[in-house]
Design an enzyme around this catalytic site. Structure first.
Site, PDB file in Angstrom:
ATOM      1  N   ASP A  23       1.055  -7.658   2.079  1.00 38.75           N
ATOM      2  CA  ASP A  23       1.264  -6.215   1.921  1.00 38.75           C
ATOM      3  C   ASP A  23       2.755  -5.878   1.821  1.00 38.75           C
ATOM      4  O   ASP A  23       3.326  -5.235   2.704  1.00 38.75           O
ATOM      5  CB  ASP A  23       0.598  -5.478   3.090  1.00 38.75           C
ATOM      6  CG  ASP A  23       0.313  -4.024   2.757  1.00 38.75           C
ATOM      7  OD1 ASP A  23       0.844  -3.548   1.733  1.00 38.75           O
ATOM      8  OD2 ASP A  23      -0.428  -3.367   3.504  1.00 38.75           O
ATOM      9  N   HIS A  41       0.822  -1.225   0.000  1.00 40.58           N
ATOM     10  CA  HIS A  41       0.000   0.000   0.000  1.00 40.58           C
ATOM     11  C   HIS A  41       0.851   1.269   0.000  1.00 40.58           C
ATOM     12  O   HIS A  41       0.332   2.344  -0.253  1.00 40.58           O
ATOM     13  CB  HIS A  41      -1.051  -0.021   1.118  1.00 40.58           C
ATOM     14  CG  HIS A  41      -0.568   0.286   2.496  1.00 40.58           C
ATOM     15  ND1 HIS A  41      -0.288  -0.682   3.431  1.00 40.58           N
ATOM     16  CD2 HIS A  41      -0.347   1.461   3.115  1.00 40.58           C
ATOM     17  CE1 HIS A  41       0.086  -0.106   4.552  1.00 40.58           C
ATOM     18  NE2 HIS A  41       0.059   1.191   4.397  1.00 40.58           N
ATOM     19  N   GLY A  98       2.178   5.904   9.023  1.00 44.20           N
ATOM     20  CA  GLY A  98       3.534   6.386   8.729  1.00 44.20           C
ATOM     21  C   GLY A  98       4.535   5.265   8.986  1.00 44.20           C
ATOM     22  O   GLY A  98       5.544   5.151   8.327  1.00 44.20           O
ATOM     23  N   ASN A  99       4.164   4.417   9.973  1.00 42.70           N
ATOM     24  CA  ASN A  99       4.984   3.238  10.265  1.00 42.70           C
ATOM     25  C   ASN A  99       4.844   2.179   9.166  1.00 42.70           C
ATOM     26  O   ASN A  99       5.657   1.260   9.081  1.00 42.70           O
ATOM     27  CB  ASN A  99       4.545   2.573  11.573  1.00 42.70           C
ATOM     28  CG  ASN A  99       5.393   2.960  12.751  1.00 42.70           C
ATOM     29  OD1 ASN A  99       4.873   3.419  13.761  1.00 42.70           O
ATOM     30  ND2 ASN A  99       6.703   2.792  12.625  1.00 42.70           N
ATOM     31  N   SER A 100       3.818   2.307   8.346  1.00 40.33           N
ATOM     32  CA  SER A 100       3.586   1.320   7.296  1.00 40.33           C
ATOM     33  C   SER A 100       4.860   1.060   6.500  1.00 40.33           C
ATOM     34  O   SER A 100       5.514   2.008   6.055  1.00 40.33           O
ATOM     35  CB  SER A 100       2.506   1.804   6.339  1.00 40.33           C
ATOM     36  OG  SER A 100       1.259   1.688   6.944  1.00 40.33           O
ATOM     37  N   ASN A 143      -9.466  -4.282   5.909  1.00 40.83           N
ATOM     38  CA  ASN A 143      -8.558  -3.222   6.363  1.00 40.83           C
ATOM     39  C   ASN A 143      -8.751  -2.960   7.860  1.00 40.83           C
ATOM     40  O   ASN A 143      -9.872  -2.869   8.341  1.00 40.83           O
ATOM     41  CB  ASN A 143      -8.828  -1.946   5.554  1.00 40.83           C
ATOM     42  CG  ASN A 143      -7.644  -0.991   5.583  1.00 40.83           C
ATOM     43  OD1 ASN A 143      -6.595  -1.289   6.161  1.00 40.83           O
ATOM     44  ND2 ASN A 143      -7.816   0.169   4.962  1.00 40.83           N
ATOM     45  N   TRP A 144      -7.658  -2.882   8.590  1.00 41.39           N
ATOM     46  CA  TRP A 144      -7.625  -2.642  10.043  1.00 41.39           C
ATOM     47  C   TRP A 144      -8.178  -3.816  10.848  1.00 41.39           C
ATOM     48  O   TRP A 144      -8.474  -3.667  12.042  1.00 41.39           O
ATOM     49  CB  TRP A 144      -8.415  -1.374  10.442  1.00 41.39           C
ATOM     50  CG  TRP A 144      -7.961  -0.112   9.796  1.00 41.39           C
ATOM     51  CD1 TRP A 144      -8.555   0.525   8.752  1.00 41.39           C
ATOM     52  CD2 TRP A 144      -6.817   0.693  10.139  1.00 41.39           C
ATOM     53  NE1 TRP A 144      -7.854   1.672   8.416  1.00 41.39           N
ATOM     54  CE2 TRP A 144      -6.795   1.800   9.250  1.00 41.39           C
ATOM     55  CE3 TRP A 144      -5.818   0.580  11.107  1.00 41.39           C
ATOM     56  CZ2 TRP A 144      -5.807   2.783   9.315  1.00 41.39           C
ATOM     57  CZ3 TRP A 144      -4.851   1.567  11.158  1.00 41.39           C
ATOM     58  CH2 TRP A 144      -4.852   2.649  10.271  1.00 41.39           C
ATOM     59  N   ASN A 201      -9.150   4.488   3.904  1.00 34.96           N
ATOM     60  CA  ASN A 201      -8.281   4.132   5.022  1.00 34.96           C
ATOM     61  C   ASN A 201      -8.547   5.027   6.224  1.00 34.96           C
ATOM     62  O   ASN A 201      -8.714   4.551   7.347  1.00 34.96           O
ATOM     63  CB  ASN A 201      -6.818   4.259   4.571  1.00 34.96           C
ATOM     64  CG  ASN A 201      -5.872   3.616   5.539  1.00 34.96           C
ATOM     65  OD1 ASN A 201      -6.067   2.479   5.948  1.00 34.96           O
ATOM     66  ND2 ASN A 201      -4.850   4.345   5.936  1.00 34.96           N
ATOM     67  N   PHE A 218       2.361  -3.444   8.836  1.00 33.30           N
ATOM     68  CA  PHE A 218       1.504  -2.788   7.835  1.00 33.30           C
ATOM     69  C   PHE A 218       0.181  -2.253   8.330  1.00 33.30           C
ATOM     70  O   PHE A 218      -0.501  -1.537   7.591  1.00 33.30           O
ATOM     71  CB  PHE A 218       1.303  -3.684   6.610  1.00 33.30           C
ATOM     72  CG  PHE A 218       0.344  -4.856   6.778  1.00 33.30           C
ATOM     73  CD1 PHE A 218       0.794  -6.074   7.237  1.00 33.30           C
ATOM     74  CD2 PHE A 218      -0.995  -4.732   6.440  1.00 33.30           C
ATOM     75  CE1 PHE A 218      -0.074  -7.150   7.364  1.00 33.30           C
ATOM     76  CE2 PHE A 218      -1.873  -5.801   6.563  1.00 33.30           C
ATOM     77  CZ  PHE A 218      -1.410  -7.025   7.032  1.00 33.30           C
ATOM     78  N   ASP A 219      -0.209  -2.534   9.573  1.00 35.72           N
ATOM     79  CA  ASP A 219      -1.521  -2.021   9.987  1.00 35.72           C
ATOM     80  C   ASP A 219      -1.671  -2.035  11.499  1.00 35.72           C
ATOM     81  O   ASP A 219      -0.885  -2.659  12.221  1.00 35.72           O
ATOM     82  CB  ASP A 219      -2.635  -2.880   9.353  1.00 35.72           C
ATOM     83  CG  ASP A 219      -3.870  -2.060   8.999  1.00 35.72           C
ATOM     84  OD1 ASP A 219      -3.889  -0.860   9.297  1.00 35.72           O
ATOM     85  OD2 ASP A 219      -4.814  -2.633   8.420  1.00 35.72           O
TER      86      ASP A 219
HETATM   87  N1  GLU Z   1      -4.680   0.271   6.961  1.00 34.95           N
HETATM   88  C1  GLU Z   1      -3.811   0.897   6.035  1.00 34.95           C
HETATM   89  C2  GLU Z   1      -3.901   0.229   4.652  1.00 34.95           C
HETATM   90  O1  GLU Z   1      -3.462  -0.885   4.411  1.00 34.95           O
HETATM   91  C3  GLU Z   1      -2.442   1.266   6.469  1.00 34.95           C
HETATM   92  C4  GLU Z   1      -2.174   1.613   7.892  1.00 34.95           C
HETATM   93  C5  GLU Z   1      -2.174   3.074   8.271  1.00 34.95           C
HETATM   94  O2  GLU Z   1      -2.639   3.940   7.532  1.00 34.95           O
HETATM   95  O3  GLU Z   1      -1.720   3.352   9.389  1.00 34.95           O
HETATM   96  O4  GLU Z   1      -4.411   0.872   3.753  1.00 34.95           O
END
Ligand code: GLU
Length: 743
Positions: A235, A99, A676-678, A226-227, A341, A694-695
């Site tokens: 990912d 992502h 941002g840690n992604s 997602n989440w 997101n 990733f999440d």
């Molecule tokens: N949930 C997000 C995604 O895969 C990424 C994580 C985030 O934005 O902190 O799109």
């Protein structure tokens, strides 16, 4: 293995909020009391002070290695200027999340060759695709405290506005001095402006797409999953950093060569396993754990519900457009993904703050601070006036928040023609000034970025999207209360408070017809040429987007001025507020995330998200098969199904987990992360890459505001899934050889 046994007990519901509060205090107080929490997005230089905690968690290595940014493993950790990543080969190969490479995939996609859907693999270096203008890789090479340079000898008698200027001047001077050696320099504030640090970064400017699995792997589960946990998303993706043949960080050029990093991570074929200690090194964006309660309350009562409402509407608008036109679908894809997101995350935060009781716990936390201040005459003298003054600032900002947000949406909307006109117009006003007097965003150090952004915009600019999204914003403008009207727009569009919705609608349509047909800013060449024009020349173009920007400019300036004055007040009050918090707590506290390099550590561990439910910490290929359907987002690629069948038929793979008797896909850990840690490297105790963060989890994303030490988990992709997919599904053997050192 019995994971349940090692799980922390969930507190009784009535105690949960209080428990979160108490545990936050545990961390703030940093007593020897063991907490289940792994709270702390630590600055690398704080890690050595955590040696005893790390040792108690079984770490046998040298914690000071994390403070050495140019050593191993930290020298391999990079920022993408929005996401995180790391070098995994001596030839500049970078691994990050799927992502995080959406922009590069979008830039290189066409309706006939949609890389976001089908994925991409360069079999040779020559096939690697340039990510497009503006893509960057930053390697942090130095950190230095500069608090005294920024705050030292600031005249306490300065007005708030003058204090803002004084701080900005010092930041600019330090930045300019810090960039003389060729590094990119950033000055960032920590603990509400109490401390300041300077970061030196090498900025790699030619970044290319190497490999991204198809959406059926890289975005498996899409927005449905997602989440969420259990998760089965591959990912991950790869970039390569390029520099000039002489080794200089320069813009894209065909003859550029792969960058040779001093350090790169070994990718462990053993992945991460339940109970393992893991580290995550990356660039978390923002948290607000050390901010006043009233700020959080405003976010919960106004900011987040507004995001939920507006994102929901904007998603519906853009999805409809995407269905009608494939080209538009590609143009708006990244925006749509971002809206989705943040919609889900905002809902998760609201859920945690309200139903989960974290807002109430945040209030109790502040009341305890107030009681601490009140109980001691010295504390009262030092800090008694701080919170009321900060609260007054927050209330003041709220008076025009609806108007200011809509104005920003209309003038500066990212990816819109009005956003482009605003950049070009402001640039024409800032350019003739001296660098020291320019707004930081328009200083010479940013000129090539401004140009690149206007170039890149061509891949996402869409007149149809502008029309419907502007209409949506202007409909809200029409409904602004009398105290927050935007007179210029009322006049230009012909809006008034007494107007019926239908009449406002008609007026907005007519206005947009004129605006969007009367601008040349949809043309890339015009935008780029206009970056060299004077304000007078721009105005002489009779371009409708420039005319509207110019008309709104005085109000936009007024809003910026107000915000500078409040920031100046913040520089006066924020450090004292943080001072009170830290004095009350004592001990080591991690600062809020601010986009700078951090290290967090924790354990691979499942979680009890609800009464009677236990989430195992790992998922496997079996789960991918169980979730798979014939339609997106659960449509697994044929090649993956065949590879799984072969595996089931006994095909050997080094990536099989002997305990699970399957290839692990994703795992949970107790590390403390945020947006941002992604893409951050997940490291084991030996500094090897065992996965990618990733999440976060829907149920505990409110940890951005108050850490829930019992249930907070982050989600990672296991390195074994990465390696198995490369080997058995996508045939990325060239890269496997490179990662594993055979090439
Ligand atoms: N949930 C997000 C995604 O895969 C990424 C994580 C985030 O934005 O902190 O799109």
């Amino acid at each position: 293995m019995n994971h349940q046994r090692s799980s922390p007990k969930r507190p009784m519901p009535s105690l949960r909020a209080a428990s979160a509060f108490i545990c936050v205090l545990c961390v703030l107080f940093a007593t020897a009391r063991p907490v289940t929490a792994d709270e702390g997005m630590w600055m690398p230089q704080q890690i050595p002070a955590l040696t005893s905690k790390l040792k108690s968690m079984g770490f046998a290595g040298d914690p000071s290695a994390f403070a050495d940014l140019t050593g191993d493993p930290m020298g391999a950790i990079v920022s993408l200027g929005g996401g995180s990543a790391s070098f995994v080969s001596p030839a500049g190969l970078i691994v990050t999340n799927h992502h995080c490479v959406q922009g590069a995939l979008q830039y290189n996609s066409t309706p006939d060759r949609n890389l976001m859907e089908q994925g991409f693999l360069a079999k040779t270096r020559a096939e690697e695709l340039w990510n497009g203008p503006g893509s960057r890789v930053f390697v942090t090479v130095s950190v230095r405290e500069v608090t005294a340079d920024i705050l030292g000898k600031l005249d306490p008698g300065l007005s708030d506005r003058a204090r803002f200027d004084a701080v900005e001047k010092r930041v600019k001077e330090l930045t300019a001095a810090g960039e003389q050696g060729g590094l990119r320099c950033t000055i960032a504030s920590f603990f509400e402006g109490m401390k300041w640090f300077e970061f030196g970064q090498m900025e790699i400017q030619d970044v290319r797409l190497v490999y991204a699995p198809p959406a059926g792997i890289g975005n498996f589960g899409g927005e449905v999953d997602n989440w969420q946990w259990p998760r089965h998303t591959g990912d991950f993706a790869f970039y390569r950093a390029y520099v000039s043949p002489a080794g200089k960080a320069v813009g894209y050029a065909k003859e550029n060569v792969p960058y040779k990093p001093k350090h790169w991570l070994r990718v462990s074929p053993k992945g991460a396993n339940p109970g393992d200690l893991v580290f995550v090194a990356g660039y978390p964006g923002r948290t607000a754990r050390l901010t006043p309660y009233s700020e959080v309350k405003q976010t919960v009562e106004w900011g987040l519900p507004r995001t939920v409402e507006r994102n929901t509407d904007q998603i519906a608008i853009l999805e409809k457009l995407s269905q009608e036109d494939k080209e538009t679908a590609i143009r708006v894809s990244t925006r749509l993904r971002g809206l989705n997101n943040s919609l889900t995350k905002s809902k998760g935060v609201l859920n945690g703050m309200i139903q989960g009781g974290l807002l109430a716990a945040r209030k109790a936390q502040e009341q305890s601070l107030l009681a601490w201040i009140d109980a001691n005459p010295k504390h009262k003298a030092d800090y008694g006036d701080v919170l009321p003054a900060l609260n007054a600032l927050i209330t003041d900002r709220a008076r025009t928040r609806e108007r200011d947000s809509l104005l920003a949406e209309i003038c500066g909307g990212k990816g819109s023609v009005m956003g482009a006109a605003q950049t070009v117009y402001r640039f024409s006003i800032e350019r003739p000034k001296s660098d020291a007097d320019r707004d930081p965003a328009f200083q010479q150090r940013n000129w090539s970025r401004i140009r690149e952004a206007q170039d890149r915009l061509q891949r996402s600019l869409d007149v149809k999207a502008d029309r419907v999204l502007m209409k949506y914003s202007l409909a809200a403008v029409a409904k602004l209360p009398a105290s927050q009207r935007i007179d210029i727009l009322d006049k230009e569009i012909g809006l008034s408070t007494e107007m019926s919705e239908a009449d406002a609608d008609k007026a907005i349509d007519a206005f947009l017809r004129k605006l969007l047909t009367g601008t040349q800013f949809y043309q890339k060449d015009v935008r780029l040429a206009c970056l060299d024009r004077s304000t007078a020349d721009l105005l002489a173009m009779n371009d409708t987007a420039i005319e509207l920007t110019a008309a709104l400019y005085p109000l936009a300036e007024e809003v910026r001025e107000k915000s500078k004055e409040r920031s100046g007040a913040g520089y006066r009050l924020g450090p004292r507020f943080a001072g009170a918090l830290l004095a009350q707590s004592g001990g080591l506290v991690a600062p809020d995330a601010n986009g700078t390099l951090r290290v967090t550590f924790g354990q691979v561990l499942g979680v009890a998200p609800r009464d009677g439910l236990w989430f195992l910490p790992q998922t496997t290929l079996q789960g991918v098969v169980e979730k798979a359907t014939s339609t997106s987002p659960f449509k697994m690629p044929e090649a993956q199904l065949s590879a799984i069948k072969a595996l089931r038929a006994g095909k050997m793979t080094p990536y099989l987990d002997p305990v699970l008797n399957d290839v692990p896909v994703n795992f949970l850990s107790t590390v403390d992360t945020t947006g941002g840690n992604s893409g951050s490297a997940t490291l084991n105790s030996k500094g090897e890459l065992v996965g990618l963060l990733f999440d976060g989890m829907f149920g505990t994303v409110a940890s951005d505001y108050l850490f829930d030490p019992v249930r907070t988990r982050s989600i990672h992709v296991d390195a074994r899934y990465l390696l198995w997919t490369m080997a058995e599904v996508d045939g990325a053997t060239n890269l496997l050889d490179e990662i594993e050192g055979r090439r």
